[in-house]
Write an enzyme that holds these catalytic residues in place. Sequence first.
Site, PDB file in Angstrom:
ATOM      1  CD  GLU A  18       6.375  -3.022  -2.737  1.00  0.00           C
ATOM      2  OE1 GLU A  18       7.559  -2.669  -2.736  1.00  0.00           O
ATOM      3  OE2 GLU A  18       5.441  -2.265  -3.020  1.00  0.00           O
ATOM      4  CD  GLU A  66       3.217  -0.071   0.108  1.00  0.00           C
ATOM      5  OE1 GLU A  66       3.862   0.535  -0.778  1.00  0.00           O
ATOM      6  OE2 GLU A  66       3.759  -0.803   0.954  1.00  0.00           O
TER       7      GLU A  66
HETATM    8  C1  PNW Z   1       7.054   0.426  -2.085  1.00  0.00           C
HETATM    9  N1  PNW Z   1      10.013   0.066  -7.813  1.00  0.00           N
HETATM   10  O1  PNW Z   1       8.355   0.338  -2.591  1.00  0.00           O
HETATM   11  C2  PNW Z   1       7.211   0.063  -0.618  1.00  0.00           C
HETATM   12  O2  PNW Z   1       6.358  -0.959  -0.167  1.00  0.00           O
HETATM   13  C3  PNW Z   1       7.197   1.230   0.305  1.00  0.00           C
HETATM   14  O3  PNW Z   1       7.914   0.915   1.463  1.00  0.00           O
HETATM   15  C4  PNW Z   1       7.728   2.451  -0.409  1.00  0.00           C
HETATM   16  O4  PNW Z   1       7.895   3.546   0.444  1.00  0.00           O
HETATM   17  C5  PNW Z   1       6.744   2.770  -1.524  1.00  0.00           C
HETATM   18  O5  PNW Z   1       6.553   1.668  -2.387  1.00  0.00           O
HETATM   19  C6  PNW Z   1       7.150   3.984  -2.383  1.00  0.00           C
HETATM   20  O6  PNW Z   1       8.349   3.729  -3.051  1.00  0.00           O
HETATM   21  C7  PNW Z   1       8.686   0.304  -3.913  1.00  0.00           C
HETATM   22  O7  PNW Z   1      11.189   0.442  -8.085  1.00  0.00           O
HETATM   23  C8  PNW Z   1       9.981   0.620  -4.217  1.00  0.00           C
HETATM   24  O8  PNW Z   1       9.275  -0.366  -8.706  1.00  0.00           O
HETATM   25  C9  PNW Z   1      10.423   0.540  -5.518  1.00  0.00           C
HETATM   26  C10 PNW Z   1       9.553   0.147  -6.503  1.00  0.00           C
HETATM   27  C11 PNW Z   1       8.231  -0.178  -6.189  1.00  0.00           C
HETATM   28  C12 PNW Z   1       7.806  -0.100  -4.886  1.00  0.00           C
END
Ligand code: PNW
Length: 461
Positions: free
Chosen positions: A172, A367
Amino acid sequence: STSGAAELVAGLPSGFRWGVATSAYQIEGAVTEDGRTPSIWDTFCRVPGAIDNGDIGDVACDHYHRMPSDVALIEDLGLDTYRFSVAWPRVQPRGKGPVNPAGLGFYDRLVDELLAQGIDPWVTLYHWDLPQELEDAGGWPVRDTAYRFAEYSMLVFDALKDRVNTWTTLNEPWCSAMLGYAYGLHAPGRREYPAAIAAVHHLLLGHGLATQQMRAASPRKLDIGITLNVATAYPASDAEPDVDAARRADGMGRRIYLDPLVHGHYPADVVADLEREGAQLPIADGDLKIISAPIDVLGVNYYFSQKFTGYAEDGSTVDANGVPISREVPLGRPRTAMDWEIVPEGFTELLLSIARDYPGLPMVITENGSAFDDVPDHNGYVEDTDRTAYFTSHLGAVADAIAKGADIRGYLAWSLLDNFEWAYGYAKRFGIVRVDYETQTRTPKASALHLKDLATRHRAG
Ligand code: PNW
């Protein structure tokens, strides 16, 4: 239901992978052991107010000390694939220079343990834990960090390439660049828009350099790729400002990464949008050739979709600086504990849009999952019907995309364990296994047993 489960797995191809994902800082703890140095997350967690409840990753799920039993848990759940990340500050504590054998040793043992249990190890090289020393030298907005990342990647690759077949460079990059350097919500907590745009380019450059070098040093055919967090951006109406707001969201969230990775150039409309915002991608000669080094697989992380309007509350379509408005408006769906709207058909549309715009690129879901306010019984068991329903509807969305022609090779649930959910700390629980943070007891939730049932049925054909 039983017939629903049978129908669902019948729509998935043979050889489809079933697994779970985690990341180093979210589960390992042991932050000062065996020569590990601080990452930007150790530092950011100590900024007052940065993390809910003042939580910190010092202990997390204590996975560093419980690795063999955590691997046994994956095996018990009948899953065949485990995606984990390597902590750069364990392997190369100063972000440059020689390997730290004690830190690397942990991942060496983890890979052996997984293979002994018949689980395929998928390595992610960077899941956000930049060595602090590299941030002190400027971090991802600085070009040199891309070269440091490739050098670090090769230390890990050379140690594990004999046993690991699937390699992901970055998790990401949108989160690293935008949440870390533009919005200040993630480490290192900077709010500098032009620096964030430079970070986008240097993350992609680091990915390309590492991909080229790993490919050249591959002992056999390996799967090398990158994981993106992507979503469908819906326009609030057919009015031009709304359609344009959705175009810009899709541009900054999806196409700014996939166009250079697959087509070898940034999207012209996004470059023009950035220019209007006073930011530019610091592209040097030859960079796009490196960034578009062929990849074997795209990792897709999906949680939600969003709707956008190009109108401010007062009806205007530009802000004080003349920049067009882009504002999220609710789709009107039920939400998870993250306040993210639950939009499974946005997942199908997303996968089909990638298949359409970037044909020939196989995908894996690296994920997908949800946080809910879990209520454990006196044994620590959680009957998480909400999370189970989320998995069922989103696996159905994957099956729909496959039926319509998308090439999707597997599904990894986020996450094996409740863990350190970044700025939200431990309060938000994504695990299919509950973690009692007082005792470090692990208890599979109903959703874990549901995924086990699906994986087992699917494998039985
Ligand atoms: C992902 N957003 O994070 C990560 O890859 C993980 O480490 C995390 O625990 C999981 O999703 C759940 O949050 C994100 O704001 C964090 O769009 C923020 C966003 C998307 C993914």
